[in-house]
Design an enzyme around this catalytic site. Structure first.
Site, PDB file in Angstrom:
ATOM      1  N   ASN A 132      -3.695   3.778   4.027  1.00 40.49           N
ATOM      2  CA  ASN A 132      -2.922   2.585   4.364  1.00 40.49           C
ATOM      3  C   ASN A 132      -3.272   2.181   5.782  1.00 40.49           C
ATOM      4  O   ASN A 132      -3.461   3.044   6.645  1.00 40.49           O
ATOM      5  CB  ASN A 132      -1.419   2.856   4.297  1.00 40.49           C
ATOM      6  N   GLY A 133      -3.322   0.887   6.047  1.00 39.75           N
ATOM      7  CA  GLY A 133      -3.589   0.417   7.389  1.00 39.75           C
ATOM      8  C   GLY A 133      -4.921  -0.303   7.480  1.00 39.75           C
ATOM      9  O   GLY A 133      -5.531  -0.667   6.474  1.00 39.75           O
TER      10      GLY A 133
ATOM     11  N   HIS B 135      11.079 -38.407  13.003  1.00 35.77           N
ATOM     12  CA  HIS B 135       9.970 -38.108  13.904  1.00 35.77           C
ATOM     13  C   HIS B 135       8.739 -37.609  13.146  1.00 35.77           C
ATOM     14  O   HIS B 135       7.893 -36.929  13.734  1.00 35.77           O
ATOM     15  CB  HIS B 135      10.410 -37.073  14.949  1.00 35.77           C
TER      16      HIS B 135
ATOM     17  N   LYS C 215      11.918 -19.062   0.493  1.00 35.12           N
ATOM     18  CA  LYS C 215      12.174 -18.455  -0.816  1.00 35.12           C
ATOM     19  C   LYS C 215      11.511 -19.254  -1.925  1.00 35.12           C
ATOM     20  O   LYS C 215      10.911 -18.688  -2.844  1.00 35.12           O
ATOM     21  CB  LYS C 215      13.686 -18.371  -1.069  1.00 35.12           C
TER      22      LYS C 215
ATOM     23  N   TRP D  42      -2.874  -3.107  -1.540  1.00 30.71           N
ATOM     24  CA  TRP D  42      -2.735  -4.539  -1.304  1.00 30.71           C
ATOM     25  C   TRP D  42      -3.954  -4.951  -0.506  1.00 30.71           C
ATOM     26  O   TRP D  42      -4.178  -4.475   0.606  1.00 30.71           O
ATOM     27  CB  TRP D  42      -1.447  -4.828  -0.540  1.00 30.71           C
TER      28      TRP D  42
ATOM     29  N   CYS E 195       0.823  -1.210   0.000  1.00 26.67           N
ATOM     30  CA  CYS E 195       0.000   0.000   0.000  1.00 26.67           C
ATOM     31  C   CYS E 195       0.861   1.265   0.000  1.00 26.67           C
ATOM     32  O   CYS E 195       1.505   1.584   0.992  1.00 26.67           O
ATOM     33  CB  CYS E 195      -0.952   0.035   1.171  1.00 26.67           C
TER      34      CYS E 195
ATOM     35  N   GLU F 215       7.696 -18.779  -1.815  1.00 22.80           N
ATOM     36  CA  GLU F 215       7.302 -17.398  -2.095  1.00 22.80           C
ATOM     37  C   GLU F 215       7.185 -17.115  -3.590  1.00 22.80           C
ATOM     38  O   GLU F 215       6.231 -16.466  -4.025  1.00 22.80           O
ATOM     39  CB  GLU F 215       8.332 -16.419  -1.505  1.00 22.80           C
TER      40      GLU F 215
ATOM     41  N   GLU G 270      14.886 -20.600   5.609  1.00 20.99           N
ATOM     42  CA  GLU G 270      14.892 -19.481   4.666  1.00 20.99           C
ATOM     43  C   GLU G 270      14.862 -19.974   3.226  1.00 20.99           C
ATOM     44  O   GLU G 270      14.180 -19.394   2.372  1.00 20.99           O
ATOM     45  CB  GLU G 270      16.141 -18.617   4.920  1.00 20.99           C
TER      46      GLU G 270
ATOM     47  N   LYS H 184       5.879  -6.242  -0.263  1.00 23.72           N
ATOM     48  CA  LYS H 184       7.254  -6.068   0.185  1.00 23.72           C
ATOM     49  C   LYS H 184       7.328  -5.578   1.629  1.00 23.72           C
ATOM     50  O   LYS H 184       8.040  -6.129   2.448  1.00 23.72           O
ATOM     51  CB  LYS H 184       7.972  -5.074  -0.743  1.00 23.72           C
TER      52      LYS H 184
ATOM     53  N   ARG I 220       6.745  -2.488  -3.389  1.00 24.45           N
ATOM     54  CA  ARG I 220       6.132  -2.845  -2.113  1.00 24.45           C
ATOM     55  C   ARG I 220       5.046  -3.899  -2.277  1.00 24.45           C
ATOM     56  O   ARG I 220       4.634  -4.525  -1.308  1.00 24.45           O
ATOM     57  CB  ARG I 220       5.533  -1.594  -1.456  1.00 24.45           C
TER      58      ARG I 220
END
Length: 637
Positions: free
Chosen positions: A117-118, A533, A514, A81, A2, A517, A510, A632, A27
């Protein structure tokens, strides 16, 4: 996530608004729009507020405003967004309020235009009250509620209407508002979401934005609005009122010169920004460590704020006896890696918390805790909220590892280490992650030194290894052709497992993040010892298993875990140090890392995992830099 851009000027501001949105595309967004006051450019022009909205890219929005001849000297623009309501034109910003008793879905012009935004937490309560007064809603958003609320409170002065409206809002917001009766005025307000004021070069025009980068090339004179601020932009003047709402006395906020390097957003010879940023990591690490001569607490001293001196890190480091790390997503995994360093090298008990969970559980505060936040943007809403929660519990020793020196995170923490990754456009973080690791390793050494656990010989060895990191990373990047071969296999898969042990377990996490994503392949990571396990039930020839295999104390244990995979016809893809004696064979693919790097090995092993995700996504044809549903900078809870 946003983006907001707004302006009051004497020239057609639409190209600047759209350019600002383009600078904020990194973003993440799923719709965009612009609204202007037509009479602000020429009082003889018919019409009041005009807007264009699109669920396509900003480039298509530019074509739309050009075709429809939308021009104005006062305007607001937004990239959205989706949170409340699907990604659709009727939910896109700017939102109009047409007053009561009108068909909001078909009316062509509004009285109030607003971007936001928010998240407004009490939007349902406000919506019901406004509907009872005759307001018609054309969207499912919480934002339209605010537009109608401002309209309902307007009695000739937009600033007063916004001031009264925000007093009724619960939640987080940054807003910019126009009114059809005031063609040379934009009012903004912020609480919990960032908003900056840009002072025009000749002071005849002023700007609003959610990120200073949106104003790159337009102005470098930036005022960072503080929590609860309202700002009134008019031709040749601006007025800021603080959260105490003493409107007769303007709040004094310093004007800072901020060089938002728009050139950093140029793609150059690379296919995607993510690829560019992966290959920028040697430079980013070198810049982050530039000038490093020795390990001293002063590396983490807080920057002066509003003329006040920053905190003294050496005193804080003497007073703390444990560390609490708060972060989200990729930054959380950098914190998980740092836990191994902090406990093994500095001997300091360390806890790592997912920021979005921490403030919603009962914890045991310790005033001798160093609270460390990690954020690329410094505006991550969950991490900021977790920081404030920790402070409310009496933990006042705060430090941030952050890539943006002017961010809220840096302003709110007493100590800071600013990484120098540069602008990161790709949603999937790469160079921000490795520079965070570099900053966290320095923090580990500084704390170890303050606790008497770092000898001069150890300091010299660690510094030598850190200075060699850019060269070592270049050697890892040279492995790209081999990783492309792996990616061709992965592109045909729908699932993958990642394994690591010790401080490489967070690197496996990580790597899995990636891959999912940007390639949309389901990936999960486990400590290799956990295979038997439960996760071993998933292993088949259709389940590739990526293994991070440095030559450390756990290597032989890891080899046993790999044999467990091979015995079930699993296919292994192993990143092995040169001296591990792991050789390629049927069902066992090995890429040899250039050198073993001891405690700093995570910074090298993560790079092939970044490249694997990138090239797998390319092979599958996904939108690498703007993966679906993601943003982002996550500035909402």
């Amino acid at each position: 996530m946003c983006g907001i851009v707004g302006a009051v000027s004497t020239r057609n501001i639409v190209p600047i608004l759209v350019q600002g949105l383009q600078r904020l595309e990194y973003r993440g967004y799923d719709s965009c729009g612009v609204a202007v006051h037509a009479a602000s450019l020429d009082a003889s022009r018919p019409g009041g507020l005009q807007r264009a909205r699109s669920t396509a890219r900003v480039a298509e929005l530019l074509e739309q405003v050009t075709t429809e001849h939308i021009e104005g000297a006062t305007g607001i623009a937004h990239t959205r967004w989706a949170t409340h309501g699907a990604p659709a034109v009727h939910n896109a910003h700017p939102h109009f309020s047409h007053g009561t008793g009108s068909d909001a879905a078909t009316a062509s012009a509004g009285r109030v235009a607003l971007v936001h935004n928010g998240i407004i937490e009490n939007h349902e309560e406000l919506r019901k009250a406004l509907q009872a007064r005759g307001y018609v809603f054309a969207s499912q958003t919480d934002t339209e509620v605010v537009a109608h609320l401002v309209d309902s409170l307007y009695s000739g002065d937009l600033f007063e209407a916004v001031q009264a409206a925000v007093a009724q809002l619960h939640g987080a917001y940054a807003i910019a508002v126009l009114h059809k009766d005031e063609p040379h005025r934009v009012v903004g307000a912020r609480a919990g979401s960032p908003l900056v004021l840009g002072v025009g070069k000749d002071s005849a025009e002023h700007f609003l934005a959610s990120d200073a980068m949106a104003l790159a090339g337009v102005t470098d004179q930036i005022v960072y609005l503080e929590e609860g601020d309202l700002v009134d932009l008019q031709l040749g003047r601006y007025w800021i009122v603080g959260k105490d709402r003493a409107a007769l006395t303007p709040a004094q906020r310093p004007v800072r010169t901020v060089l938002a390097h728009s050139g950093a957003a140029e793609l150059g010879p690379y296919r995607h920004y993510m690829q560019k940023e992966i290959f920028e990591q040697p430079r980013a690490i070198a810049d982050t460590l530039e000038g490093l001569q020795g390990i001293v607490p002063e590396l983490f001293d807080g920057a002066p704020l509003h003329g006040q001196p920053g905190a003294a890190a050496w005193r804080v480091f003497q007073e703390i006896d444990n560390v609490l790390i708060l972060a989200c997503g990729t930054s959380y995994y950098s914190g998980c890696t740092a836990k191994y360093w902090l406990e093994a090298i500095a001997g300091i008990p360390t806890q790592v918390e997912v920021a979005s969970e921490y403030r919603y559980r009962t914890s045991v505060p310790n005033p001798r805790t160093l609270v460390v936040t990690i954020s690329q943007s410094g505006e991550t809403a969950d991490t900021l909220a977790a920081l404030r929660h920790a402070q409310s519990l009496g933990m006042q020793h705060t430090l941030t590892i952050c890539n943006v020196a002017t961010s809220a995170m840096v302003r709110e923490c007493k100590l800071a280490y600013i990484t120098r990754a540069g602008v990161e456009i790709g949603v999937a973080s790469t160079k921000a992650f490795t520079t965070q690791l570099a900053g966290l390793f320095l923090l580990t050494l500084a704390l170890a030194q303050s606790k008497g656990r770092l000898s001069e010989e150890q300091e010299a060895a660690h510094l030598k290894a850190m200075r060699h990191l850019p060269v070592a990373l270049q050697a890892v990047l040279a492995l790209e052709p081999q990783i492309i071969s792996w990616a061709e296999d992965f592109a045909r898969m729908e699932n993958a497992l990642f394994l690591g042990r010790g401080l490489h377990y967070p690197i496996a996490l990580e790597g899995a993040l990636k891959l999912k994503e940007i390639s949309y392949i389901h990936a999960a990571a486990y400590p290799a010892g956990e295979l038997k396990h439960g996760p071993l039930a998933l292993v088949t020839s259709a389940m590739p298993v990526v293994t991070v295999a440095p030559n450390d104390a756990l290597l032989e244990k890891l080899k046993s875990n790999m044999q467990e995979v091979r015995a079930r016809a699993g296919v292994l893809y192993v990143l092995a140090d040169a001296d591990t004696r792991i050789e390629s064979a049927e069902g066992l693919h090995v890429i040899r890392m250039p050198e073993h790097y001891g405690p700093l090995s995570p910074l090298l092993h993560v790079v092939p995992l970044q490249l694997l995700a990138y090239h797998t996504a390319c092979a599958r044809g996904t939108d690498v830099d703007k993966p679906r549903n993601l943003a982002k900078s996550v500035t909402v809870e």
